[in-house]
Motif scaffolding. Structure first.
Motif, PDB file in Angstrom:
ATOM      1  N   UNK A   1      -8.297 -45.158 -54.374  1.00 48.48           N
ATOM      2  CA  UNK A   1      -8.191 -44.803 -52.979  1.00 48.48           C
ATOM      3  C   UNK A   1      -9.120 -45.650 -52.305  1.00 48.48           C
ATOM      4  N   UNK A   2     -10.336 -45.950 -52.739  1.00 48.09           N
ATOM      5  CA  UNK A   2     -11.449 -46.707 -52.155  1.00 48.09           C
ATOM      6  C   UNK A   2     -11.064 -48.252 -52.202  1.00 48.09           C
ATOM      7  N   UNK A   3     -10.276 -48.605 -53.327  1.00 48.60           N
ATOM      8  CA  UNK A   3     -10.214 -49.855 -53.562  1.00 48.60           C
ATOM      9  C   UNK A   3      -9.174 -50.345 -52.387  1.00 48.60           C
ATOM     10  N   UNK A   4      -8.077 -49.562 -52.184  1.00 48.58           N
ATOM     11  CA  UNK A   4      -7.077 -49.694 -51.284  1.00 48.58           C
ATOM     12  C   UNK A   4      -7.754 -49.783 -49.708  1.00 48.58           C
ATOM     13  N   UNK A   5      -8.610 -48.966 -49.556  1.00 50.01           N
ATOM     14  CA  UNK A   5      -9.225 -49.036 -48.406  1.00 50.01           C
ATOM     15  C   UNK A   5     -10.001 -50.170 -48.260  1.00 50.01           C
ATOM     16  N   UNK A   6     -10.743 -50.742 -49.072  1.00 48.00           N
ATOM     17  CA  UNK A   6     -11.577 -52.011 -48.827  1.00 48.00           C
ATOM     18  C   UNK A   6     -10.404 -53.442 -48.650  1.00 48.00           C
ATOM     19  N   UNK A   7      -9.450 -53.070 -49.389  1.00 43.59           N
ATOM     20  CA  UNK A   7      -8.313 -54.012 -49.113  1.00 43.59           C
ATOM     21  C   UNK A   7      -7.681 -54.012 -47.770  1.00 43.59           C
TER      22      UNK A   7
ATOM     23  N   UNK B   1      -3.505 -41.663 -53.032  1.00 39.62           N
ATOM     24  CA  UNK B   1      -4.407 -41.566 -53.913  1.00 39.62           C
ATOM     25  C   UNK B   1      -5.428 -40.202 -53.761  1.00 39.62           C
ATOM     26  N   UNK B   2      -5.406 -40.024 -52.377  1.00 40.04           N
ATOM     27  CA  UNK B   2      -6.290 -38.817 -51.944  1.00 40.04           C
ATOM     28  C   UNK B   2      -5.661 -37.547 -52.525  1.00 40.04           C
ATOM     29  N   UNK B   3      -4.434 -37.575 -52.716  1.00 37.62           N
ATOM     30  CA  UNK B   3      -3.744 -36.246 -53.335  1.00 37.62           C
ATOM     31  C   UNK B   3      -3.941 -35.955 -54.721  1.00 37.62           C
ATOM     32  N   UNK B   4      -4.656 -37.003 -55.208  1.00 43.84           N
ATOM     33  CA  UNK B   4      -5.122 -36.698 -56.743  1.00 43.84           C
ATOM     34  C   UNK B   4      -6.517 -36.389 -56.905  1.00 43.84           C
ATOM     35  N   UNK B   5      -6.716 -35.996 -58.124  1.00 43.73           N
ATOM     36  CA  UNK B   5      -8.257 -35.766 -58.571  1.00 43.73           C
ATOM     37  C   UNK B   5      -9.341 -36.591 -58.162  1.00 43.73           C
ATOM     38  N   UNK B   6     -10.475 -36.065 -57.954  1.00 38.40           N
ATOM     39  CA  UNK B   6     -11.700 -37.101 -57.496  1.00 38.40           C
ATOM     40  C   UNK B   6     -12.725 -36.940 -58.358  1.00 38.40           C
ATOM     41  N   UNK B   7     -13.324 -37.856 -59.031  1.00 37.38           N
ATOM     42  CA  UNK B   7     -14.365 -37.592 -60.014  1.00 37.38           C
ATOM     43  C   UNK B   7     -15.643 -37.930 -59.346  1.00 37.38           C
ATOM     44  N   UNK B   8     -16.746 -37.438 -59.524  1.00 32.61           N
ATOM     45  CA  UNK B   8     -18.147 -37.961 -58.887  1.00 32.61           C
ATOM     46  C   UNK B   8     -19.260 -37.527 -59.911  1.00 32.61           C
ATOM     47  N   UNK B   9     -20.191 -38.536 -59.689  1.00 25.56           N
ATOM     48  CA  UNK B   9     -21.095 -38.349 -60.658  1.00 25.56           C
ATOM     49  C   UNK B   9     -22.269 -38.643 -59.974  1.00 25.56           C
ATOM     50  N   UNK B  10     -23.681 -37.683 -60.157  1.00 27.93           N
ATOM     51  CA  UNK B  10     -24.780 -37.954 -59.656  1.00 27.93           C
ATOM     52  C   UNK B  10     -25.955 -37.776 -60.502  1.00 27.93           C
TER      53      UNK B  10
END
Length: 469
Positions: free
Chosen positions: A135-141, A301-310
């Motif tokens: 999702x973020x890669x496509x937004x950058x493109x 891609x926003x409709x699929x799971x998101x994984x975050x790490x902190x």
């Protein structure tokens, strides 16, 4: 840890039935095989960026440069580039971890009779969204494609300003030539009216003929005044376009002008495919298709799971009752998996809207390609028409001028009437005016062809433009 991440993602995908979203493919250009209109000079290639220099008029080049420096259109285009560049930076930042520092100090006690305590803390926190489905890669493109489109839009604005300035300058030069024609005609008619008046007073010419000569001279004076006013308006237009001081511009314009010969004007490439590489507006439309395509992938891609790490690292010092203690903490995690379950159809609607924007961008691109080919075809036809008519107009103007000279000689000898002279004069004036108009039309067609062929701009290398396609 790796096994845990893999297990979590696999479980989420099984629940969601997800697969990596694929944005639509970029559209290839669909040019015709060759131009249908006649090609000047056989269609040999030329460097359009040197077009103005090849006309051999340094003042025109200076006016174009001044107009581009003063143009609000170019200023707005530059602002759009800066905005697009900032959006591209922001979109690229989403792919990287965010890092924040914090510091705090406090003094107090929790419950008497506990002593007062001073606490000082400093730490660093980080958070990162792992871009599982792009999702973020496509937004950058998409942001990169829009930046490239904005840069092409700036070149398009430069070409438009150059063409507008050249049209204004050549319209002024054509107006000056028309003024010369009108001035010569007015002088000739005034002289005829003067002689007719003398002849009428002597009784050799009827009063009606003298009145006709006076009316003809007055009509020529009216045309001359109107032409002079038109030339003044053209000068005012150039002042507004270029931002130059009018006295200095008039001084530069007083040097006169000579029409460039046909061989000084450049030709264009023979194939529409080469045109598409030289049109910034076509390239900008293609980049908009690429951006819309990437946004489709991002919305899906926003409709699929998101994984975050902190994670965080912190250090502190506590002083209470004369005793100090140092504290150091660190943590990795949580590793959080977010699975969208129900949002009332919002994400699906966003994906459908992105798909609709892509379809619209694709249609706009195809229409822009067709319009580009049409503009070149029309410019070629106008150029060929002006060329073909120009030779006939020249022969006609020379013939009518010779005929007028003969009638004037006969009128001076008393062998031709004033009506015959005026008719011959009107015909010669119309022929000379037509010749000057055709010469301006020919140059205007070259300017239109320059603009339709992209003005010498060339698209970036494919390696830079294929990103995200």
């Amino acid at each position: 840890m790796k096994a845990f991440v893999l297990l979590a993602v696999t479980a989420a995908c099984l629940l969601a039935g997800c697969a990596a979203p694929r944005p639509p493919a970029a559209l290839p250009p669909e040019p015709a095989a060759q131009w249908q209109a006649p090609l000047p000079h056989g269609g040999s290639a030329a460097a359009l960026r040197d077009w103005w220099q090849r006309l051999g008029d340094p003042l025109l080049t200076e006016l174009i440069e001044a107009a581009q420096a003063a143009s609000p259109t170019l200023s707005a285009a530059q602002a759009r580039i800066e905005q697009a560049r900032a959006a591209r930076v922001a979109a690229g930042a989403a792919l990287l971890p965010a890092l924040d520092a914090s510091a705090a100090a406090s003094r107090g006690n929790n419950q008497p009779p506990a002593p007062l305590a001073s606490t000082v803390q400093a730490g660093v926190q980080t958070a990162w969204e792992i871009d599982l489905f792009g999702a973020n890669r496509d937004a950058e493109r998409a942001a990169q494609a829009r930046l490239e489109g904005a840069q092409a839009g700036w070149h398009e604005a430069r070409v438009a300003v150059a063409a507008e300035t050249a049209n204004g300058y050549l319209a002024l030069r054509s107006c000056e030539r028309q003024h010369g024609v009108a001035e010569r005609d007015a002088q000739s008619r005034r002289e005829t009216a003067r002689l007719a008046e003398l002849s009428a007073r002597a009784g050799f010419t009827a009063p009606g003929d003298a009145a006709l000569a006076r009316a003809s001279a007055a009509d020529a004076g009216r045309r001359l005044t109107q032409q002079r006013a038109q030339c003044e308006l053209e000068v005012k237009g150039l002042v507004a376009l270029t931002g130059l001081a009018e006295p200095g511009l008039r001084q530069r314009l007083a040097g006169g002008w000579r029409e460039p010969p046909p061989q000084a004007l450049p030709a264009v490439p023979a194939l529409p495919a080469q045109l598409l590489a030289q049109r910034p507006d076509v390239y900008r439309a293609e980049r908009e298709v690429a951006a819309a395509s990437a946004e489709v992938g991002s919305a899906q891609a926003q409709r699929y799971p998101r994984l975050t790490l902190s994670g965080s690292i912190a250090a502190g010092r506590v002083r209470a009752g004369g005793v100090s203690a140092d504290l150091q903490t660190w943590s990795i995690g949580p590793l959080a998996l977010t699975l969208p379950l129900f949002d009332g159809g919002r994400r699906a609607a966003n994906a459908e809207a992105a798909q609709a924007r892509y379809a619209d961008a694709a249609n706009q691109y195809r229409a822009r390609v067709r319009q580009a080919v049409r503009e070149v075809e029309e410019a070629l036809l106008q150029l060929e028409s002006a060329r073909a008519r120009g030779e006939d107009a020249r022969v006609a103007a020379e013939g009518y001028a010779a005929s007028l000279a003969a009638v004037q000689a006969r009128y001076g000898s008393g062998l031709a009437s004033l009506l015959e002279l005026e008719e011959s004069r009107r015909t010669a004036l119309a022929a000379e005016t037509t010749l000057v108009t055709l010469q301006q039309e020919r140059l205007a067609a070259w300017i239109a062809l320059y603009r339709a062929a992209g003005g010498g701009w060339t698209a970036p290398a494919p390696a830079l433009t294929a990103k995200g396609s």
